[in-house]
Design an enzyme around this catalytic site. Structure first.
Site: not given
Length: 446
Positions: A57, A292-294
């Site tokens: 993702s 951000g993003h994981d």
């Protein structure tokens, strides 16, 4: 610092049976990149900075950035209805979708179903995908609450195609990846091996070696989770968002960078992050908000963080599901070194509460079936407490923290626990919605 990072990364990878990983840190104008392990358990090919890992993702942050670039060029407005740029959603059979805006889709507040799939997983047509989504309806009124949606980002991919008259991949490469010096890779395309790709692995509870697993992702889900890249690439991408790129104002003007980072109304991302912007998650830390993003896939993880206040960026990629545990260790280690990396800490009680003696009361209040589009969760009573399954083979043990918050730990794989909650009816105390992994699923049967 490089030697210390290598030592900590190697030790954490060993502790969590992660075959290979990359860690890149940009701080005070200097970039440090360290790697460890191999691309496949039992093999001899070492992980290098050029190795690509499935980003899951984290791909959404790239798709959101291309949407922002189109907004900067005046090709779209973030408050446009998405149906203006996805004509397949203008069907008379889908009147609910007519009010959904691009801004709401970017912030996961559009009330779209979470994980819609085409019947043919090999079908990569975003036109057919969007036409299929037109028949799904909405979960609730758009803009009122957060519900994580892969479906929405696949629709954004279709909007990019419609506006640019290019395939999503071509637009991503031409507008964003190649200007940043990122060699693109989509693992779903078996013919595309422009750079080495790390194999995904699962690790069973109780120990044992990591086992290779195939990467499964429907081809039409590429805009939501189909990109592969390295930690160095993620930091290059983060530095664009920090404005630390010679062409930053051309590629992504400051006002659009600020727009993506700003907290979105209604985006209470419980269980995932401390807040959500437009394509970027917000994570609290003692030094302020990180963005951000994981990303997770079956057998791989990616984590991206950047701190606008200091210009710091950090990325980790791994080829095992236990990479979530490795990430937690690294965040703790870096905080000990004085780098307060932003990460979601839900603040749960130290220990879970046992189920009350009257298990029937728990069953009446929480146990049942919960649905979000094609995704269904089943919560059942078990001699050890409560268990959750989703019909795909996933089974997790639930531990209650208080009356409604829980942690869910998979029984088939060693991974970090998820945090979720039951939303209850104030009048009856009965659960009406289950929130897990950012997805909101409505209770359909007790």
């Amino acid at each position: 610092m490089d030697a210390h990072l290598t030592t900590r990364l190697t030790a954490a990878a060993r502790d969590h049976a992660v075959p290979g990983a990359q860690l890149t840190l940009h701080r005070d104008g200097r970039t440090s990149s360290v790697v460890t392990g191999v691309t496949r358990a039992g093999g001899t090919d070492p992980v290098t900075p050029e190795t690509a890992f499935a980003l899951g993702s984290v791909t959404k942050a790239f798709t959101a950035t291309v949407v922002a670039q189109l907004a900067a060029d005046g090709d779209i407005d973030l408050d446009d209805r998405i149906a203006e740029h996805v004509p397949e959603l203008s069907s008379p059979a889908a009147p609910e979708l007519s009010s959904v805006t691009i801004r709401q889709v970017l912030s996961h507040t559009a009330a779209l179903v979470a994980d819609h799939e085409l019947d043919n997983h090999e079908d990569a047509s975003l036109i057919r995908y969007a036409a299929s989504v037109a028949n799904t309806g909405l979960l609730n009124a758009p803009g009122t609450c957060f519900s994580y949606s892969n479906t929405g980002y696949n629709l954004l991919g279709r909007a990019i195609e419609y506006v640019t008259d290019m395939k999503w991949r071509a637009a991503l490469e031409n507008f964003l990846l190649r200007p940043l010096g990122i060699e693109p890779l989509l693992p779903q395309d078996s013919a595309d091996r422009s750079r080495p790709l790390a194999t995904c692995h699962t690790v069973r509870p109780g120990g044992g070696p990591a086992q290779p697993v195939g990467l499964f992702l429907p081809h039409s889900w590429a805009p939501a989770g189909g990109l592969a890249a390295g930690a160095d690439d993620l930091v290059r991408f983060a530095r664009l968002h920090l404005g630390d790129h010679p062409d930053a104002e051309v590629l992504l003007p400051g006002e659009l960078r600020a727009e993506l980072a700003r907290p979105a109304p209604g985006a209470d991302a419980f269980g995932m992050a401390d807040g959500w912007g437009l394509g970027l998650a917000r994570y609290d830390s003692p030094d302020g908000v990180w963005l951000g993003h994981d990303g997770t896939v079956d057998g791989g993880t990616a984590h991206l963080r950047f701190h606008p206040a200091s210009g710091t960026a950090l990325a980790l990629t791994t080829n095992a599901g236990t990479g979530t545990l490795l990430w937690a260790d690294l965040v703790a280690a870096l905080r000990e070194l004085g780098l307060a990396v932003g990460d979601y800490r839900p603040g749960l009680p130290a220990t879970a509460q046992p189920l009350p003696t009257d298990r029937a009361a728990v069953a009446d209040r929480l146990v049942g079936e919960y649905r979000n589009g094609d995704t269904s969760f089943s919560v059942r009573s078990h001699p050890t407490g409560l268990r959750l399954s989703d019909g795909t083979g996933l089974v997790a043990e639930l531990a209650l923290h208080g009356q409604s918050v829980f942690t869910a730990r998979r029984l088939d794989a060693r991974e970090a626990a998820w945090t979720g909650r039951f939303v209850t009816d104030p009048a009856t105390g009965e659960a009406v919605v289950l929130q897990l992994g950012g997805r909101s699923a409505r209770r359909t049967a007790a």
